[in-house]
Design an enzyme around this catalytic site. Structure first.
Site, PDB file in Angstrom:
ATOM      1  N   ASP A 286      38.794  26.205 -18.868  1.00 28.62           N
ATOM      2  CA  ASP A 286      38.516  24.901 -19.457  1.00 28.62           C
ATOM      3  C   ASP A 286      37.155  24.364 -19.012  1.00 28.62           C
ATOM      4  O   ASP A 286      36.811  23.228 -19.309  1.00 28.62           O
ATOM      5  CB  ASP A 286      39.610  23.895 -19.080  1.00 28.62           C
ATOM      6  CG  ASP A 286      40.777  23.968 -20.049  1.00 28.62           C
ATOM      7  OD1 ASP A 286      40.586  24.494 -21.156  1.00 28.62           O
ATOM      8  OD2 ASP A 286      41.877  23.492 -19.699  1.00 28.62           O
ATOM      9  N   HIS A 287      36.409  25.142 -18.284  1.00 30.54           N
ATOM     10  CA  HIS A 287      35.054  24.741 -17.843  1.00 30.54           C
ATOM     11  C   HIS A 287      35.092  23.455 -17.025  1.00 30.54           C
ATOM     12  O   HIS A 287      34.365  22.522 -17.306  1.00 30.54           O
ATOM     13  CB  HIS A 287      34.113  24.570 -19.043  1.00 30.54           C
ATOM     14  CG  HIS A 287      33.946  25.811 -19.856  1.00 30.54           C
ATOM     15  ND1 HIS A 287      33.208  26.886 -19.417  1.00 30.54           N
ATOM     16  CD2 HIS A 287      34.430  26.152 -21.066  1.00 30.54           C
ATOM     17  CE1 HIS A 287      33.234  27.833 -20.329  1.00 30.54           C
ATOM     18  NE2 HIS A 287      33.968  27.430 -21.337  1.00 30.54           N
ATOM     19  N   HIS A 288      35.952  23.406 -16.018  1.00 31.31           N
ATOM     20  CA  HIS A 288      36.033  22.225 -15.164  1.00 31.31           C
ATOM     21  C   HIS A 288      35.655  22.533 -13.715  1.00 31.31           C
ATOM     22  O   HIS A 288      36.330  22.071 -12.798  1.00 31.31           O
ATOM     23  CB  HIS A 288      37.451  21.633 -15.195  1.00 31.31           C
ATOM     24  CG  HIS A 288      37.831  21.032 -16.504  1.00 31.31           C
ATOM     25  ND1 HIS A 288      39.071  20.492 -16.746  1.00 31.31           N
ATOM     26  CD2 HIS A 288      37.141  20.881 -17.655  1.00 31.31           C
ATOM     27  CE1 HIS A 288      39.119  20.035 -17.990  1.00 31.31           C
ATOM     28  NE2 HIS A 288      37.968  20.270 -18.564  1.00 31.31           N
ATOM     29  N   PRO A 289      34.614  23.292 -13.465  1.00 26.40           N
ATOM     30  CA  PRO A 289      34.283  23.541 -12.061  1.00 26.40           C
ATOM     31  C   PRO A 289      33.742  22.269 -11.414  1.00 26.40           C
ATOM     32  O   PRO A 289      32.853  21.614 -11.957  1.00 26.40           O
ATOM     33  CB  PRO A 289      33.208  24.632 -12.133  1.00 26.40           C
ATOM     34  CG  PRO A 289      32.606  24.507 -13.481  1.00 26.40           C
ATOM     35  CD  PRO A 289      33.675  23.948 -14.379  1.00 26.40           C
TER      36      PRO A 289
END
Ligand SMILES: Cc1cc2nc3c(=O)[nH]c(=O)nc-3n(C[C@H](O)[C@H](O)[C@H](O)COP(=O)(O)OP(=O)(O)OC[C@H]3O[C@@H](n4cnc5c(N)ncnc54)[C@H](O)[C@@H]3O)c2cc1C
Length: 177
Positions: free
Chosen positions: A90-93
């Site tokens: 989900d591209h939440h780094p």
């Protein structure tokens, strides 16, 4: 129709490392997805829950057949193999400069970097853990808060639910400058 499941509190921890002494060189980023067995288990549970929702009677008129993972994926191992082939991030780094006071914390509550003068971090890297939401809005909130702190602006009033608005009791306010 598509129903995606996403496990939002992964325990696996990745790394961001320098690739060389050249400051303009791209860093080495390894998200290390699913390294922790807990994350694999939760992802498989998510698939099962999604499947259960799609099998509810209310959805029956709209579902002709399950295409993915498909009826052949039955066991946890089947679902794991499907997950390995099809999962996406989900591209939440977040959290490379987490806020706090322990030995891993980089910034304090005022967003100032511990032990350095004149440097604040005001983005998603200060989040101590991955939040249960998309990360764009809370990142903007951190940035707005950072600019308010730097400009010495008073904190905004807290957002209240209807029942809280009708409750006249005084409540604690945080005032971090
Ligand atoms: C493909 C994708 C889809 C996403 N979809 C959503 C979504 O639908 N909803 C949502 O809420 N969130 C979404 N996100 C997450 C969201 O975009 C991020 O959480 C958010 O942008 C993080 O903001 P940030 O300011 O911390 O970092 P970034 O937005 O990454 O900003 C970092 C900035 O630093 C700059 N920079 C880096 N190195 C240097 C340097 N050495 N010197 C100067 N500048 C530098 C970069 O150019 C960049 O502008 C998505 C992310 C991706 C990648």
């Amino acid at each position: 129709m598509t129903l995606n499941s996403a496990y939002l509190h992964p325990r696996s921890r990745g790394t961001v490392r320098l690739s060389s002494a050249d400051p303009s060189a791209a860093p080495l980023i390894d998200p290390n997805y699913w390294e922790d067995p807990h994350d694999r288990k939760m992802s498989i549970e998510g698939l099962k829950i999604a499947r259960e929702i799609m099998q509810q009677a209310a959805l029956e008129p709209f579902v002709m057949a399950e295409r993915l993972p498909g009826p052949k994926a039955v066991t946890d191992e089947d679902l794991f193999i499907y997950g390995c082939a099809n999962a996406k991030t989900d591209h939440h780094p977040v959290g490379t400069c987490k806020m706090g006071f322990d030995s891993m914390a980089v910034v304090g509550l005022d967003l100032k970097v511990h032990g350095l003068e004149g440097l604040r971090v005001c983005d998603s890297s200060v989040m101590p853990r991955v939040p249960s939401c998309n990360t764009n809005a809370p990142t903007i909130m951190v940035g707005e808060k950072g600019s308010d702190i730097i400009r010495n602006r008073a904190p905004l009033p807290p957002a209240l639910f209807e029942h809280e608005r009708n409750d006249a009791r005084p409540r604690a306010r945080t005032n971090i400058q």
